[in-house]
Design an enzyme around this catalytic site. Sequence first.
Site, PDB file in Angstrom:
ATOM      1  CE1 TYR A 189      82.663  22.179  89.271  1.00 30.78           C
ATOM      2  CE2 TYR A 189      84.873  21.449  88.705  1.00 30.78           C
ATOM      3  CZ  TYR A 189      83.507  21.292  88.620  1.00 30.78           C
ATOM      4  OH  TYR A 189      82.990  20.257  87.897  1.00 30.78           O
ATOM      5  CE  LYS A 205      66.906  25.500  90.887  1.00 29.53           C
ATOM      6  NZ  LYS A 205      65.815  24.809  90.172  1.00 29.53           N
ATOM      7  CG  ASP A 208      65.157  23.089  87.106  1.00 32.67           C
ATOM      8  OD1 ASP A 208      65.386  24.156  86.485  1.00 32.67           O
ATOM      9  OD2 ASP A 208      64.317  23.014  88.021  1.00 32.67           O
ATOM     10  CG  ASP A 260      81.296  18.991  85.543  1.00 30.16           C
ATOM     11  OD1 ASP A 260      82.072  18.560  84.670  1.00 30.16           O
ATOM     12  OD2 ASP A 260      80.942  18.336  86.541  1.00 30.16           O
ATOM     13  CG  ASP A 303      80.035  14.914  81.267  1.00 28.73           C
ATOM     14  OD1 ASP A 303      80.952  15.541  80.696  1.00 28.73           O
ATOM     15  OD2 ASP A 303      80.249  13.961  82.039  1.00 28.73           O
TER      16      ASP A 303
HETATM   17  C1  IPM Z   1      85.529  18.150  83.292  1.00 29.10           C
HETATM   18  C2  IPM Z   1      85.778  17.163  84.389  1.00 29.10           C
HETATM   19  C3  IPM Z   1      86.463  17.882  85.533  1.00 29.10           C
HETATM   20  C4  IPM Z   1      85.534  18.959  86.026  1.00 29.10           C
HETATM   21  C5  IPM Z   1      86.888  16.965  86.692  1.00 29.10           C
HETATM   22  C6  IPM Z   1      87.721  15.810  86.203  1.00 29.10           C
HETATM   23  C7  IPM Z   1      87.624  17.733  87.761  1.00 29.10           C
HETATM   24  O1  IPM Z   1      84.598  16.553  84.771  1.00 29.10           O
HETATM   25  O2  IPM Z   1      86.505  18.707  82.744  1.00 29.10           O
HETATM   26  O3  IPM Z   1      84.374  18.379  82.962  1.00 29.10           O
HETATM   27  O4  IPM Z   1      84.652  18.697  86.840  1.00 29.10           O
HETATM   28  O5  IPM Z   1      85.664  20.091  85.571  1.00 29.10           O
HETATM   29 MG    MG Z   2      82.943  17.090  83.592  1.00 36.03          MG
END
Ligand code: IPM
Ligand code: MG
Length: 392
Positions: free
Chosen positions: A145, A195, A227, A251, A255
């Site tokens: 990042y 990884k 993975d 990240d 999710d």
């Molecule tokens: C998160 C989001 C952010 C990230 C984006 C919006 C920059 O997806 O907080 O997970 O990738 O960290």
């Molecule tokens: Mg995210």
Amino acid sequence: MSTTHKISILAGDGIGPEVMDASMLVLDAAAKKFSITLEKDSQLVGGAAIDATGSPLPEETVASCQASDAILFGSVGGPKWENLPPDQQPERGALLPLRKKFNLYANLRPGVCLPSLTHASPVKNELIPNGFDVLCVRELTGGIYFGQPKSISEVDGELVAIDTMVYKQSEIVRIAHIAFTAAMARDKRLCSVDKANVLQNSVLWRQTVIEVSKEYPEVELSHLYVDNAAMQLIKQPGSFDVIVTGNLFGDILSDEMAMISGSLGMLPSASLGNPKPVGTADDGADDRADDGASGEAGREECKPLYFGMYEPSGGSAPDIAGQGVANPIAQILSAAMMLRYSLGETAAADAIEAAVDKAIDSGLRTGDIFTGKEGETKVGTVAMAEAIADAI
Ligand code: IPM
Ligand code: MG
């Protein structure tokens, strides 16, 4: 004895403002019950800030955060600002700079599927008979990042993009300590995700986590390639306790974890900086990333407190914004995490979490978790928050 805590409230865009307002009903109820005085400073962030000031993160907002013990964040972004250059968009222009500026390197993302809500999860219910409770500890200020160089430029007549993945060992050490400490307070199992079969970053990551593990002999440490971790999370989420991983993998996996838990609307998150020295006074000035402390000597809680930013894991959900139907629980639980990790108000945090469980047990459901099962009552944002506030 009443304690005063300063918090910056950044509601942002989309459903941010309405779930933030709703969470205040609960936070205020908890503050009243536990004699906590909260000094709240509401500031603009994200698209709302772009519209009002031209910047997604105005200086005034940063100054407010600097003068606070913690930031309670809503969400940013929406279709209105999607066509701006990437750096000026609400997400990249506000979230990433806030993380970096306040050195919020430890992102805690709980993925909890309550036993009463397993039917809302897309995972086959026979795989999660008792729900699950996983904590993802994501490194948040390093890796690909933020690594330099980062560019798109023309090379030999075509465009070439470069992102650089960099981890210093000290960055891995500090996030590993956070993860092991979290595991010690839970089921004492930590899975480090990397990884290492491909990336040098991951070779160093794994080696360093193993090194740090020697200080936590009680924690059972395992390693998975990312993975494989993505597969195992879907196949057997209940087999995980704490996961620790780098910025990009975290990240993605967080999710996935949020999705399988049934609803994004239920999950809070905390982004923490360095621990504050315990039991020292706080003058409210200076950069909270490096020093500062609000721990009060003599309070029952003596583990370290952190400057932190607390936000729901879900986004700004522009499709349902302004309708009063969004689930406020992620925002409410984010406020509870703030009370726990930054303000040292453990009893108030416990009370909020128990009140959320009570509201769910009583069958109240916002649209995202409503399945029409017997005993469920569909409610809106405010009614859900009122029920939780009443339960405190
Ligand atoms: C998160 C989001 C952010 C990230 C984006 C919006 C920059 O997806 O907080 O997970 O990738 O960290
Ligand atoms: Mg995210």
